[in-house]
Design an enzyme around this catalytic site. Sequence first.
Site, PDB file in Angstrom:
ATOM      1  CD  GLU A 178      -3.057  -0.619  -0.163  1.00  0.00           C
ATOM      2  OE1 GLU A 178      -3.124   0.561  -0.554  1.00  0.00           O
ATOM      3  OE2 GLU A 178      -3.678  -1.540  -0.712  1.00  0.00           O
ATOM      4  CE1 TYR A 227      -7.149   3.119  -0.331  1.00  0.00           C
ATOM      5  CE2 TYR A 227      -4.790   3.353   0.031  1.00  0.00           C
ATOM      6  CZ  TYR A 227      -5.853   2.694  -0.547  1.00  0.00           C
ATOM      7  OH  TYR A 227      -5.623   1.604  -1.318  1.00  0.00           O
ATOM      8  CG  ASP A 265      -8.050   4.085  -4.415  1.00  0.00           C
ATOM      9  OD1 ASP A 265      -9.227   3.921  -4.795  1.00  0.00           O
ATOM     10  OD2 ASP A 265      -7.063   3.720  -5.068  1.00  0.00           O
TER      11      ASP A 265
HETATM   12  N1  ADE Z   1      -3.715   0.378  -5.159  1.00  0.00           N
HETATM   13  C1  ADE Z   1      -3.722   0.365  -3.828  1.00  0.00           C
HETATM   14  N2  ADE Z   1      -4.072  -0.842  -3.342  1.00  0.00           N
HETATM   15  C2  ADE Z   1      -4.307  -1.632  -4.417  1.00  0.00           C
HETATM   16  C3  ADE Z   1      -4.695  -2.972  -4.593  1.00  0.00           C
HETATM   17  N3  ADE Z   1      -4.899  -3.760  -3.555  1.00  0.00           N
HETATM   18  N4  ADE Z   1      -4.830  -3.424  -5.856  1.00  0.00           N
HETATM   19  C4  ADE Z   1      -4.601  -2.606  -6.902  1.00  0.00           C
HETATM   20  N5  ADE Z   1      -4.234  -1.340  -6.805  1.00  0.00           N
HETATM   21  C5  ADE Z   1      -4.070  -0.846  -5.577  1.00  0.00           C
END
Ligand code: ADE
Length: 288
Positions: free
Chosen positions: A39, A122, A140
């Site tokens: 993340e 987030y 997000d």
């Molecule tokens: N961006 C942030 N977390 C994500 C996830 N789990 N899959 C794809 N894009 C992401």
Amino acid sequence: MTLEDRRNMVRSVLRWYRKNGRDLPWRRTRDPYKILVSEIMLQQTQVHRVMQKYTEFLKAFPTVEKLAAAKPADVIRIWKGLGYNRRALYLQSAAQMVVDRHAGTFPSELQTLKQLPGVGEYTARALLSFAFGESVVMMDTNHRRFYQRVLFGRTPRSDEKLLRMAEQTFPKRSAYHWNQALMDLGQFVCTERSPVCKLPFLEKYCRACAGVGRPPKKIPRKNTVRFRDSDRYYRGRIVDALREEGKIIDSTLERLCGDISVVRKEKIIDKLEKDGLIKRLKASIVLP
Ligand code: ADE
């Protein structure tokens, strides 16, 4: 949207995801440490770039303890190519906090997670959903766009309002898959560039597709600074040179910052030092 519509819409989205969802390495784990690594990397870097780095990073620092105990210079070195290097240090500080304050076990409450460096609303929710399997919504840019368009049409709503409505819409027992699904929908279907989606099952329920609401007035583009003229460009150049050389002397630094004023160069160096990304020696700088 009626309750029945909501149920059908959710079911269709989950079905779409089962068929079309991406197989991403951080979707094959529930380890909060690994989820946090992904993340933080994904905060400002695209999925395809993160893919390679994620595996390499976890090979070098397979556990939260290993990352906590690493030399910052090694963490910065491995971050190469991801940009926004400060995230590497936030991630390491977060690991140190988990080790020092929580005996190496990630906390599983929203407020405690938000105290970790680099973890905001987030990311804390992403951890709750993706690592702890909790029934929470997250927001997000992909989720935001989806809720905004489907539930409210084109009139922009505040995050609080979107969150409140999202909480009434999301499937409480499939929150994990739902949250992942909206990432992929946002990437491939409900994209920023295509305000009208191409999936009949969504179009049927989407208020933006139905033309509801008024689009926001066009905001004139700010005069953005060219990347090559930004401080970030020089920060990146300096840290990249340190990754290669280990140490750079003042004259090399002059060359790297050749075309900017001495005052600006000093400011950039000061900030890098304050951020913990470099250490100043007598007539040179090194990684911390
Ligand atoms: N961006 C942030 N977390 C994500 C996830 N789990 N899959 C794809 N894009 C992401």
